[in-house]
Write a protein that holds these residues in place. Structure first.
Motif, PDB file in Angstrom:
ATOM      1  N   GLN A   1       0.590   0.250  -5.981  1.00 14.13           N
ATOM      2  CA  GLN A   1       0.988   0.713  -4.663  1.00 14.13           C
ATOM      3  C   GLN A   1       1.738  -0.376  -3.901  1.00 14.13           C
ATOM      4  O   GLN A   1       2.665  -0.080  -3.137  1.00 14.13           O
ATOM      5  N   ARG A   2       1.373  -1.628  -4.131  1.00 13.04           N
ATOM      6  CA  ARG A   2       2.133  -2.722  -3.530  1.00 13.04           C
ATOM      7  C   ARG A   2       3.562  -2.753  -4.076  1.00 13.04           C
ATOM      8  O   ARG A   2       4.506  -3.100  -3.354  1.00 13.04           O
ATOM      9  N   ILE A   3       3.724  -2.397  -5.352  1.00 14.41           N
ATOM     10  CA  ILE A   3       5.068  -2.294  -5.925  1.00 14.41           C
ATOM     11  C   ILE A   3       5.871  -1.247  -5.160  1.00 14.41           C
ATOM     12  O   ILE A   3       7.063  -1.425  -4.873  1.00 14.41           O
ATOM     13  N   GLY A   4       5.224  -0.129  -4.816  1.00 13.34           N
ATOM     14  CA  GLY A   4       5.906   0.901  -4.037  1.00 13.34           C
ATOM     15  C   GLY A   4       6.398   0.374  -2.703  1.00 13.34           C
ATOM     16  O   GLY A   4       7.523   0.660  -2.278  1.00 13.34           O
ATOM     17  N   PHE A   5       5.567  -0.404  -2.018  1.00 10.39           N
ATOM     18  CA  PHE A   5       5.992  -0.996  -0.754  1.00 10.39           C
ATOM     19  C   PHE A   5       7.090  -2.038  -0.983  1.00 10.39           C
ATOM     20  O   PHE A   5       8.004  -2.173  -0.162  1.00 10.39           O
ATOM     21  N   ALA A   6       7.012  -2.778  -2.095  1.00 11.95           N
ATOM     22  CA  ALA A   6       8.056  -3.756  -2.395  1.00 11.95           C
ATOM     23  C   ALA A   6       9.399  -3.075  -2.624  1.00 11.95           C
ATOM     24  O   ALA A   6      10.446  -3.564  -2.174  1.00 11.95           O
ATOM     25  N   GLN A   7       9.384  -1.946  -3.338  1.00 14.51           N
ATOM     26  CA  GLN A   7      10.628  -1.203  -3.541  1.00 14.51           C
ATOM     27  C   GLN A   7      11.222  -0.771  -2.212  1.00 14.51           C
ATOM     28  O   GLN A   7      12.431  -0.904  -1.987  1.00 14.51           O
ATOM     29  N   ALA A   8      10.368  -0.254  -1.327  1.00 14.70           N
ATOM     30  CA  ALA A   8      10.860   0.176  -0.018  1.00 14.70           C
ATOM     31  C   ALA A   8      11.395  -1.013   0.789  1.00 14.70           C
ATOM     32  O   ALA A   8      12.449  -0.927   1.426  1.00 14.70           O
ATOM     33  N   LEU A   9      10.686  -2.132   0.745  1.00 16.03           N
ATOM     34  CA  LEU A   9      11.095  -3.307   1.508  1.00 16.03           C
ATOM     35  C   LEU A   9      12.400  -3.885   0.985  1.00 16.03           C
ATOM     36  O   LEU A   9      13.181  -4.453   1.761  1.00 16.03           O
ATOM     37  N   ALA A  10      12.671  -3.720  -0.309  1.00 22.01           N
ATOM     38  CA  ALA A  10      13.899  -4.253  -0.890  1.00 22.01           C
ATOM     39  C   ALA A  10      15.147  -3.611  -0.292  1.00 22.01           C
ATOM     40  O   ALA A  10      16.228  -4.212  -0.317  1.00 22.01           O
TER      41      ALA A  10
END
Length: 346
Positions: free
Chosen positions: A165-174
Motif C-alpha cells: 500500500q505504501r507503493i501505491g502512495f509512492a506511485q501517486a506521489l511520483a
C-alpha cells in the motif's frame, strides 16, 4: 487577503446507474446532488457505510465515471472542458487514486518500481530517463520504504500488505499530485499496521503539501488523520464540518449512529443501534424525503415528503436534517428547552 480557491469542488454532483436489464427504466442513485470542496493542504474524510456512494464519488473525481449531472471543478476549471489528451493527463497526474486492494493494483509480473517509472515517463516529462530512478527512490523513501535500495528490485508478492500500500502512495506521489484520492487504503490491512499508513497520509499533507480525500468507514482512523469530515448516507452527504466538531457533537441522527458504534468518552452519544432499526435505504428510484427517515427515531411527516437541504446550521457545520434545522433555528421553543441530543435520548 482572500482565501485560496478550492483545489477540487463538486457542484450538485450526481451519478445514476440503470439497473434491471435493457428494457428497465429503474435507476440506482449512487450519488445524488453532492456539494463539497477540498482545499489545499488538508485531509478530508468521507465516511459512511458500504453502499453509501463513497467510492463512486472517488471514481467520479478520478474520471473513471462521468457524472450523470452536476460538475467537478479543479482549481476553478470544469473537468467537462478538458478536451486534449495533454490536459486530461495533467489532471490525472494532479489527482491520482490509491486503491483499496494493494495487491491487485500492482502488476505481479514486474518489480514494484516498474509502475513508478512508467508513471514518471507518462506524467513527468520534465524528468529525463537518467533521473527517473533517483526520483523513484525519493518517493519510496518519502512514504517510509527505507532504504529504497532494498525495495526497488522486489516483486509485489515479496512485500507485505502495508508495504504494497505504501507503493501505491509512492506511485501517486511520483506524479507530483495536488490531491490524492485514497479509497479505503487501510481497510485490508492488519490493524497493527494501519497507523503507519495513516502517518504516511499525514506526512504527505504536512511535508509534501498534498491534500487527500480519505474514504473510509472507520470513524477512529478518520478522527486520527482528517481535518474535515463528510458523512454520506444512501448517496447523499448528510453532514460535514471539522472532524472534532462533527464527531464531538453530531447533528444528524445518522452521524450519531456512526459515532455510537465507536464509543468515545469525549462524545455525548444519544443514538444507539437499537434506536435505529429499519430497512436498508432505498436508492433505486428513491422518492422525495430524507433517506434515513425509516430508521430515524425523530422522523416527522416532513422528513418523509421533503428532501432536507444541506444547510450550515452552526459555523462551519452543515447538516441535512429537518429536525436539527428546526431545533437550532427555533432554539428552546422546538424542544421544550432540551437540546437535540437530549431529545433523541428521551
Amino acid at each position: 487577503m482572500s482565501d485560496p480557491a478550492p483545489l477540487l469542488e463538486a457542484r450538485e454532483l450526481t451519478r445514476v446507474f440503470r439497473v434491471g436489464g435493457l428494457r428497465s427504466r429503474k435507476q440506482l442513485h449512487a450519488v445524488d446532488g453532492a456539494n463539497f470542496v477540498i482545499n489545499p493542504g488538508e485531509i478530508v474524510a468521507l465516511v459512511g457505510e458500504s453502499g453509501s456512494g463513497k467510492s463512486t464519488i472517488a471514481r467520479l473525481l478520478a474520471q473513471v465515471y462521468t457524472p450523470s449531472s452536476g460538475e467537478i471543478l479543479f482549481e476553478g476549471t470544469p473537468l467537462s472542458s478538458l478536451r486534449s489528451r495533454r490536459d486530461v493527463l495533467a489532471y490525472r497526474a494532479a489527482v491520482p487514486m490509491v486503491f483499496q486492494d494493494p495487491f491487485s493494483s500492482l502488476n505481479p509480473a514486474y518489480t514494484v518500481v516498474h509502475g513508478i517509472m512508467r508513471g514518471l515517463k507518462l506524467h513527468r516529462p520534465d524528468i529525463g530517463p537518467a533521473d527517473r530512478e533517483a526520483e523513484a527512490r525519493r518517493v519510496l523513501e518519502a512514504v517510509g520504504l527505507t532504504p529504497a535500495s532494498q525495495v526497488v528490485g522486489r516483486y509485489p508478492y515479496e512485500l507485505s500488505g502495508g508495504q504494497r500500500q505504501r507503493i501505491g502512495f509512492a506511485q501517486a506521489l511520483a506524479y507530483h499530485p495536488k490531491v490524492i484520492l485514497a479509497d479505503e487504503p487501510v481497510s485490508m490491512l492488519d490493524i497493527s499496521i494501519r497507523i503507519g499508513l495513516l502517518n504516511v497520509m499525514t506526512s504527505l499533507r504536512d511535508d509534501q503539501g498534498v491534500s487527500l480525500l480519505y474514504i473510509t468507514h472507520d470513524i477512529a482512523s478518520a478522527r486520527y488523520a482528517a481535518d474535515r469530515m463528510m458523512v454520506m448516507y444512501a448517496g447523499r452527504i448528510v453532514e460535514s464540518g471539522p472532524v472534532e466538531e462533527v464527531l464531538g457533537n453530531p447533528l444528524h441522527p445518522y452521524t450519531q449512529l456512526l459515532v455510537a458504534a465507536v464509543p468515545d468518552p469525549r462524545a455525548e452519544l444519544t443514538v444507539t443501534a437499537e434506536m435505529a432499526k429499519g430497512e436498508p435505504p432505498k436508492v433505486i428510484d428513491p422518492g422525495p424525503g430524507c433517506r434515513f427517515a425509516d430508521r430515524c427515531p425523530l422522523a416527522r411527516e416532513v422528513c418523509r415528503t421533503t428532501t432536507p437541504p444541506l444547510l450550515e446550521l452552526k459555523p462551519g457545520i452543515r447538516a441535512a436534517c429537518h429536525v436539527a434545522a428546526d431545533d437550532l433555528g427555533r432554539g428552546e421553543e422546538s424542544t421544550g428547552g432540551a437540546p437535540l441530543g437530549a431529545k433523541l435520548a428521551a
